[in-house]
Design a protein around this motif. Sequence first.
Motif: not given
Length: 353
Positions: A13, A54, A57-58, A61-62
């Motif tokens: 990230v 951002t 969110r990342d 997701a990771a």
Amino acid sequence: MTSDAVRAALAHVVDPEIRRPITELDMVRAVTVDGSRATVDLRLTIIGCPAAETIERDIRAAVLTVPGIDELDLVVGVMTVPEREALVARLRGTRTTQFGPDTLTKIYAVTSGKGGVGKSTLTANLAVALAATGLKVGLIDADVFGFSIPGILGIVGEKPTKVGDLMMPPVAHGVSVISIGMFVDGSTAVSWRGPLLHRTIQQFLTDVWFGDLDVLLLDLPPGTGDVAISIGQLLPHAEVLVVTTPQPAAADVAERSGLVARQTGQTVIGVIENMTGELFGSGGGDAVAARLDVPVLARIPLSVGLREGGDTGTPVVFADPSDPAAVAILSLAATLAARTRDLAGRKLPISPR
């Protein structure tokens, strides 16, 4: 072991402003795992960090790609003042500038003899085209009086993020951008004398954190005035691209901008003929190149798409890569991207053990 796997995932990230992994920036204070639930304690660099959404969110997701992890509790806080100072010190290091004589960043100053030749639009599109090749690209709008890069790239109103005494520049189409237009109202006229102009350019080079760039572009004001001389003093190792139109009147003054660059120790590497076509005559690019003894690197044809992209803030190389002007600029970007960085006489950032 699962917490190690979560940390490994978080290492992918990247903070979109600093362009480094959040784990490397010490933004991850703690990671714990309880069964299939992971808890991540995140510390943003500042209150109201514009990249927060951002990054969060990342992270989600990771982390949720880690085998065995089905839920995430993300605890978000802000770095303490000592933590932020330590981060700034680590980013800045011992360097007074990111772009000194030993830098591995290729630096291109884009200049012209007169205004109205499309230099800024060309520079912005070239920066985006270079970023599209996978390079890390920065762009300094050094045209303090006639700044236009934020508008061309569609980031009017965006401002740098301050982390300590460093500024993180906004990113547009993969390009990190700084301009005096980010510090004044759009209708404000900048009326500064030489010393203040010099200090502004100097601050752009020292107080704006671009990270490890492959290429830095500078959009210079037209002519051979204070800013051109300051760039020559601050970046004598920069390479210069001279922009002209085909008409002889533009070619005559374009040559002077190249000569001034050479007087300050910079190297003129080529000429770009913009607005190529019958409307503006012919031969200007060849004439300047012959007088400066450099090649014509590109001929950019007249293009409605190029002009419209500058008006709407969507560069034509991004909006319509098949446009003739976009094709020529993308080809120029490929040529510049293929140029190797000369390491002769430069110190490398390594030391023997």
